[in-house]
Design a protein around this motif. Structure first.
Motif, PDB file in Angstrom:
ATOM      1  N   VAL A  47      12.159  19.670  92.818  1.00  0.00           N
ATOM      2  CA  VAL A  47      13.370  20.070  93.620  1.00  0.00           C
ATOM      3  C   VAL A  47      13.755  18.694  94.128  1.00  0.00           C
ATOM      4  O   VAL A  47      13.214  17.790  94.734  1.00  0.00           O
ATOM      5  CB  VAL A  47      12.775  20.862  94.894  1.00  0.00           C
ATOM      6  N   VAL A  95      15.243  21.475 101.570  1.00  0.00           N
ATOM      7  CA  VAL A  95      14.518  22.918 101.205  1.00  0.00           C
ATOM      8  C   VAL A  95      13.524  23.399 102.167  1.00  0.00           C
ATOM      9  O   VAL A  95      13.114  22.761 103.092  1.00  0.00           O
ATOM     10  CB  VAL A  95      13.544  22.137  99.997  1.00  0.00           C
ATOM     11  N   HIS A 129      16.128  26.132  98.181  1.00  0.00           N
ATOM     12  CA  HIS A 129      16.843  24.798  98.120  1.00  0.00           C
ATOM     13  C   HIS A 129      18.141  24.647  98.537  1.00  0.00           C
ATOM     14  O   HIS A 129      18.994  25.819  98.354  1.00  0.00           O
ATOM     15  CB  HIS A 129      16.798  24.414  96.622  1.00  0.00           C
TER      16      HIS A 129
END
Length: 266
Positions: free
Chosen positions: A226, A183, A176
């Motif tokens: 994420v 990402v 990330h």
């Protein structure tokens, strides 16, 4: 995914300090801070000159690579690691679980026999010939590979944060990049492949994966949490849009192309 033709790699600056490069049917990423770089993945062995070319397009030298991060230890991601380590002393870092794979103390590799068994499929032969010319058949072992810390951002250009996504291989890791909302997904989530008829976010064809389909989908679940809207895959073009939507799209489709199997060994 349309195969990348022979010639210079495609170098795309996708965000300030973040460059996605496409070589022989595979991508790598350059993260820049000033005159220092992190190289994430290294293409096939035949892509080493292309990796150096992509660095030169930034006005920098291979010696400016502080470290090579590797998402996983398949040959199409390890190509530059040994030449860079030998020539420039560049450290090579992987998830602790993946280090043994990089050193070839264990193997999670697609075997030549499995490729031969799939040559009856129309797309497999041209892909196999192309990647063989790039060194896909070489047994690349990085005896010098070292583990990176598994918590928090790494002290490297781009400050990448490891995201464990085991499945494609046991120690596969995404990275990330909070500053750019991106990402790097390696092979846990891709946007295309020469053996897949699909385009957009997807799982790789199942025969490439060491783990089961369930383990691959568990890796998608890790990515779903994420906060990112720029997907930089190991195969296929960059994809913009909420990562969770990309994950949902991939999770809702079967792994694309390739011989059907739930546990393919590399």
């Amino acid at each position: 995914m349309r195969p990348r033709p022979a010639g210079p790699p495609l170098v795309e600056q996708v965000d300030r300090g973040t460059v996605l490069v496409t070589g022989t049917d595979v991508n790598w990423v350059l993260l820049r801070e000033g005159d220092a770089l992190t190289l994430v993945d290294g293409g096939y062995p035949g892509d080493v000159a292309a990796v150096e070319f992509s660095i030169a397009t930034l006005g920098l030298r291979p010696q400016d690579v502080v470290a090579i991060l590797v998402t996983h230890a398949h040959v199409d991601h390890l190509g530059a690691v040994n030449p860079f380590h030998a020539r420039y002393g560049t450290p090579v870092l992987l998830h602790p679980v993946e280090v043994a794979h990089a050193r070839r103390e264990r193997r999670e590799q697609l075997t030549p026999a499995r490729v031969v068994a799939g040559l009856w499929r129309p797309a497999v032969l041209p892909w196999a010939v192309r990647v063989a010319r790039a060194g896909a058949g070489r047994d690349v072992a990085a005896a010098h590979a070292q583990p990176f810390p598994t918590s928090g951002a790494l002290d490297l250009p781009g400050s990448p944060v490891p995201v464990p996504t085991g499945g494609h291989t046991s120690g596969h890791t995404a990275f990330h990049l909070p500053a750019s909302g991106a990402v790097i997904t390696g092979d846990s989530l891709v946007t295309g492949h020469a053996l897949s008829p699909a385009t957009g976010p997807q799982l790789l064809p199942a025969w490439f994966n060491h783990g089961t389909d369930e383990e691959m989908r568990a890796a998608l679940s890790a990515l779903a949490g994420v906060d990112a809207d720029l997907l930089l895959p190991g195969h296929g073009p960059a994809h913009r849009g909420p990562l969770r939507a990309a994950v949902d799209r991939a999770a809702g489709a079967p792994p694309g192309g390739g011989p059907r199997t739930t546990r393919g060994r590399r």
